[in-house]
Design a protein around this motif. Structure first.
Motif, short mmCIF file in Angstrom:
data_model
loop_
_atom_site.label_atom_id
_atom_site.label_comp_id
_atom_site.label_asym_id
_atom_site.label_seq_id
_atom_site.Cartn_x
_atom_site.Cartn_y
_atom_site.Cartn_z
N GLY A 1 0.81 -1.19 0.00
CA GLY A 1 0.00 0.00 0.00
C GLY A 1 0.85 1.25 0.00
N GLY A 2 0.21 2.37 -0.25
CA GLY A 2 0.92 3.63 -0.28
C GLY A 2 0.13 4.70 -0.97
N LEU A 3 0.82 5.76 -1.33
CA LEU A 3 0.22 6.90 -2.01
C LEU A 3 0.51 6.83 -3.50
CD1 LEU A 3 -1.21 9.68 -1.90
CD2 LEU A 3 1.05 10.68 -1.48
N VAL A 4 -0.53 6.98 -4.30
CA VAL A 4 -0.38 6.92 -5.75
C VAL A 4 -1.30 7.96 -6.38
CG1 VAL A 4 -2.14 5.14 -6.01
CG2 VAL A 4 -0.36 5.39 -7.75
N GLN A 5 -0.89 8.49 -7.50
CA GLN A 5 -1.71 9.48 -8.19
C GLN A 5 -2.84 8.80 -8.95
OE1 GLN A 5 1.35 11.17 -10.73
NE2 GLN A 5 0.58 10.03 -12.50
N ALA A 6 -3.92 9.54 -9.17
CA ALA A 6 -5.04 9.01 -9.94
C ALA A 6 -4.57 8.57 -11.31
CB ALA A 6 -6.13 10.06 -10.06
N GLY A 7 -5.07 7.42 -11.73
CA GLY A 7 -4.66 6.85 -13.00
C GLY A 7 -3.47 5.93 -12.90
N GLY A 8 -2.83 5.93 -11.76
CA GLY A 8 -1.66 5.10 -11.57
C GLY A 8 -2.00 3.69 -11.15
N SER B 1 -5.44 1.97 -13.12
CA SER B 1 -6.38 3.07 -13.32
C SER B 1 -7.04 3.49 -12.02
CB SER B 1 -7.45 2.67 -14.35
OG SER B 1 -6.87 2.31 -15.58
N LEU B 2 -6.23 3.68 -11.02
CA LEU B 2 -6.74 3.99 -9.69
C LEU B 2 -7.45 5.34 -9.66
CD1 LEU B 2 -3.82 2.60 -7.59
CD2 LEU B 2 -6.22 1.95 -7.33
N LYS B 3 -8.49 5.39 -8.85
CA LYS B 3 -9.31 6.57 -8.67
C LYS B 3 -9.26 7.01 -7.21
CE LYS B 3 -12.60 4.74 -12.07
NZ LYS B 3 -14.02 4.35 -12.29
N PRO B 4 -9.52 8.28 -6.94
CA PRO B 4 -9.55 8.72 -5.54
C PRO B 4 -10.53 7.92 -4.69
CG PRO B 4 -9.45 10.62 -6.98
CD PRO B 4 -9.63 9.42 -7.87
N GLU B 5 -11.62 7.46 -5.27
CA GLU B 5 -12.60 6.68 -4.52
C GLU B 5 -12.11 5.28 -4.16
OE1 GLU B 5 -14.52 7.29 -8.69
OE2 GLU B 5 -13.10 8.34 -7.39
N ASP B 6 -10.96 4.89 -4.70
CA ASP B 6 -10.34 3.63 -4.30
C ASP B 6 -9.58 3.75 -2.98
OD1 ASP B 6 -11.18 2.11 -6.57
OD2 ASP B 6 -9.58 3.05 -7.75
N THR C 1 -3.70 -2.74 4.75
CA THR C 1 -2.69 -1.84 4.23
C THR C 1 -3.39 -0.64 3.60
OG1 THR C 1 -0.71 -1.66 2.82
CG2 THR C 1 -2.51 -3.02 1.99
N GLN C 2 -2.88 0.54 3.88
CA GLN C 2 -3.52 1.77 3.43
C GLN C 2 -3.18 2.07 1.98
OE1 GLN C 2 -5.64 4.10 5.19
NE2 GLN C 2 -5.88 4.86 3.09
N VAL C 3 -4.20 2.35 1.20
CA VAL C 3 -4.04 2.80 -0.18
C VAL C 3 -4.67 4.18 -0.29
CG1 VAL C 3 -4.68 2.45 -2.59
CG2 VAL C 3 -3.98 0.51 -1.17
N THR C 4 -3.89 5.15 -0.71
CA THR C 4 -4.38 6.51 -0.87
C THR C 4 -4.14 6.96 -2.31
OG1 THR C 4 -3.90 7.04 1.45
CG2 THR C 4 -4.26 8.88 -0.06
N VAL C 5 -5.19 7.37 -2.98
CA VAL C 5 -5.11 7.80 -4.36
C VAL C 5 -5.40 9.30 -4.41
CG1 VAL C 5 -5.92 7.47 -6.72
CG2 VAL C 5 -5.91 5.54 -5.11
N SER C 6 -4.43 10.06 -4.87
CA SER C 6 -4.57 11.50 -4.95
C SER C 6 -5.14 11.91 -6.31
CB SER C 6 -3.23 12.18 -4.71
OG SER C 6 -2.28 11.82 -5.70
N VAL D 1 -14.66 -2.27 -9.35
CA VAL D 1 -13.25 -2.46 -9.71
C VAL D 1 -13.07 -3.34 -10.93
CG1 VAL D 1 -12.61 -2.19 -7.29
CG2 VAL D 1 -12.86 -4.49 -8.25
N LYS D 2 -14.14 -3.91 -11.42
CA LYS D 2 -14.05 -4.80 -12.57
C LYS D 2 -13.41 -4.10 -13.76
CE LYS D 2 -16.83 -8.01 -15.32
NZ LYS D 2 -18.20 -8.53 -15.57
N GLY D 3 -12.45 -4.77 -14.37
CA GLY D 3 -11.74 -4.20 -15.49
C GLY D 3 -10.52 -3.40 -15.11
N ARG D 4 -10.39 -3.08 -13.84
CA ARG D 4 -9.25 -2.30 -13.37
C ARG D 4 -8.34 -3.10 -12.44
NH1 ARG D 4 -9.98 1.91 -10.18
NH2 ARG D 4 -11.97 1.19 -9.30
N PHE D 5 -8.93 -3.97 -11.63
CA PHE D 5 -8.18 -4.75 -10.66
C PHE D 5 -8.07 -6.19 -11.11
CE2 PHE D 5 -9.20 -2.10 -6.58
CZ PHE D 5 -8.78 -0.96 -7.23
N THR D 6 -6.98 -6.83 -10.72
CA THR D 6 -6.78 -8.24 -11.02
C THR D 6 -6.26 -8.95 -9.78
OG1 THR D 6 -6.25 -7.77 -13.34
CG2 THR D 6 -5.65 -9.94 -12.48
N ILE D 7 -6.94 -10.01 -9.38
CA ILE D 7 -6.49 -10.82 -8.26
C ILE D 7 -5.79 -12.06 -8.80
CG2 ILE D 7 -8.68 -12.06 -8.05
CD1 ILE D 7 -8.23 -12.12 -5.01
N SER D 8 -4.72 -12.46 -8.13
CA SER D 8 -4.00 -13.66 -8.53
C SER D 8 -3.38 -14.29 -7.29
CB SER D 8 -2.92 -13.33 -9.57
OG SER D 8 -1.96 -12.43 -9.04
#
Length: 128
Positions: free
Chosen positions: A9-16, A85-90, A122-127, A64-71
């Motif tokens: 987890g961590g800080l990532v920009q939108a779209g990242g 394609s992370l969004k602030p709402e994530d 784990t914290q995920v923050t999307v700016s 999250v369909k189409g953006r996230f993948t679990i494996s």
């Protein structure tokens, strides 16, 4: 007993993108259905994704369909969540969970009440 530890987890920009990992202790990892859940401030914990013991069946939340993948990698006792394609709402605390499933190897579980073990999150923050 199964102990789960999330990381990535961590800080990532939108779209990242970001990749979360969850490493499990114990010998029964391959016998567990695995899932990812998240909880954002002011919201209840919600289902994100799940993967069957075989790894061949996956289910995703519509959000999250189409953006996230679990494996999963049973040899490494690890489940992953690739988030694109992370969004602030994530933004949320992301938890992995394990369900001691005794049935089909192709069954995936979306109901959080069925899970037996949980990681610390784990914290995920999307700016924006």
């Amino acid at each position: 007993q199964v102990q789960l530890v999330e990381s990535g987890g961590g800080l990532v920009q939108a779209g990242g993108s970001l990749r979360l990992s969850c490493e499990a202790s114990g010998r029964t990892f391959g016998g567990n259905v695995m899932g990812w859940f998240r909880q954002a401030p002011g919201k209840e914990r919600e289902f994100v994704a799940t993967i069957s013991r075989s790894g061949s069946t996956t289910v995703y939340a519509d959000s999250v369909k189409g953006r996230f993948t679990i494996s999963r990698d049973n040899a490494k006792n690890t489940v992953y969540l690739q988030m694109n394609s992370l969004k602030p709402e994530d933004t949320a605390v992301y938890y992995c969970a394990a369900d001691r499933h005794y049935g089909s190897a192709y069954y995936a579980e979306t109901d959080e009440t069925k899970y037996d073990y949980w990681g610390q999150g784990t914290q995920v923050t999307v700016s924006s």
